[in-house]
Write an enzyme that holds these catalytic residues in place. Structure first.
Site, PDB file in Angstrom:
ATOM      1  CB  SER A  41      -0.972  -0.052   1.195  1.00  0.00           C
ATOM      2  OG  SER A  41      -2.055   0.819   0.983  1.00  0.00           O
ATOM      3  CG  ASP A  48      -4.413  -1.796   0.454  1.00  0.00           C
ATOM      4  OD1 ASP A  48      -3.702  -2.519   1.182  1.00  0.00           O
ATOM      5  OD2 ASP A  48      -4.305  -0.563   0.406  1.00  0.00           O
TER       6      ASP A  48
END
Length: 326
Positions: free
Chosen positions: A61, A206
């Site tokens: 991320s 993610d």
């Protein structure tokens, strides 16, 4: 702390003993956490000041973005400037500043409301899989990579990996080749917020959904010593191990339960996170809160960079053991 230092010293001595005059390889792991990634910049500042070598980087991320840019050749001072001076609101929402005062604007394929892309013709809201497209983020990353002449992960200055999550199979995807900008954008596709990245048969979200602190990834790259920067504050206890005979497994077998439902029931990311914390040698945990995840304001960024510095300096003695002697 002393236990970690002894383990670290043994790792250094072992690596030196195995390969004469060759220092141990150091891996850096940067966890996910939105705006809290500013603290990772503070950690990088300290690593540079202490002349700590970084041979491998793995990130998830925001950690993928910070790590990917660092692997490209951007140093801590440049990342500091990027975090402090970036117009984060427009960047993350794909807002067009030139249309920010225009109530409605139809431009070919896209309809804008006060600069926000609200509708893409031919694409339903549910087709996106996320409120925001993330086009400006990917364009910015592509531009930053292009400035350094990098368009393939194989060409990065430091070997780099980043983690995404394939929602079709509920499994981890580790990027080691291809476009760094696309890989980093996939790693930060927060569910419901950013549109997933589709590559081949994969629909990527993610990486924090499966591996928010990818220490195991950097170990596989060849790191002898691992420095991990953990931005996660809420410490989840792993779910207890379940036996095959449980009701949910029977139901899953009968109904061919989807991988995502299985993920939601088992939460493998929690177990992975706890295991990875134990796998690192130097664990840096800045004193930030989960409320800081979306705190992109200038003062918040400056505060988190400083907190990252302070957290890294708490490990000064450990870091000095592995500093590079030029």
């Amino acid at each position: 702390m002393w236990k970690r230092m002894i383990t670290l010293l043994l790792a250094v001595l072992l690596a030196v003993g195995v390969a004469e005059a060759q220092r141990p390889k150091v891996g850096l792991v940067l966890g996910g956490g939105g705006a809290k990634g500013a603290a990772e910049v503070g950690v990088l500042q300290v690593l540079e000041e202490l002349n700590v070598p970084i041979d491998y980087i793995a990130g998830t991320s925001i950690g993928a973005i910070v790590g990917g840019l660092y692997a490209t050749g951007y140093r801590a001072a440049e990342l500091d400037s990027l975090f402090r001076h970036q117009e984060w609101f427009s960047l993350l929402t794909d807002r067009r500043d030139d249309l920010s005062t225009v109530p409605y604007k139809d431009e070919g394929e896209t309809v804008y409301v006060f600069g926000f892309p609200m509708l893409n013709k031919g694409e339903g809201i549910f087709d996106r899989g996320g409120l925001l497209r993330g086009q400006q983020v990917e364009a910015m990353l592509d531009s930053l990579m292009g400035m350094r002449g990098i368009n393939e992960m194989e060409h990065l200055d430091i070997p780099f990996r980043c983690v995404a999550f394939d929602m079709k199979t509920a499994t981890e995807v580790v990027f080691s080749e291809g476009s760094p900008a696309v890989a980093m954008r996939a790693s930060m596709a927060i569910p419901g917020c950013f549109r997933p990245v589709k590559i081949d048969d994969m629909t990527l979200l993610d990486g924090g959904m499966i591996n928010n602190l990818p220490v195991d990834v950097v170990r596989r790259m060849g790191a002898d010593i691992v420095i991990a920067v953990d931005l996660q504050q809420k410490q989840h206890k792993p779910l207890p191990a379940r036996q095959k005979e449980t009701l949910v497994d029977y139901i899953g077998d009968m109904l061919k339960i989807s991988p995502m439902v299985s993920w939601a029931v088992n939460r493998p990311d929690r177990q992975r996170y706890e295991e990875n914390k134990k796998l690192c040698d130097i664990y840096i945990h800045p004193a930030i809160t989960d409320d800081d995840t979306m705190s992109f304001q200038d003062k918040s960024i400056a505060r988190m960079i400083q907190l990252g510095r302070e957290a890294a300096l708490q490990h000064r003695e450990e870091l000095l053991l592995i500093q590079k002697n030029d």
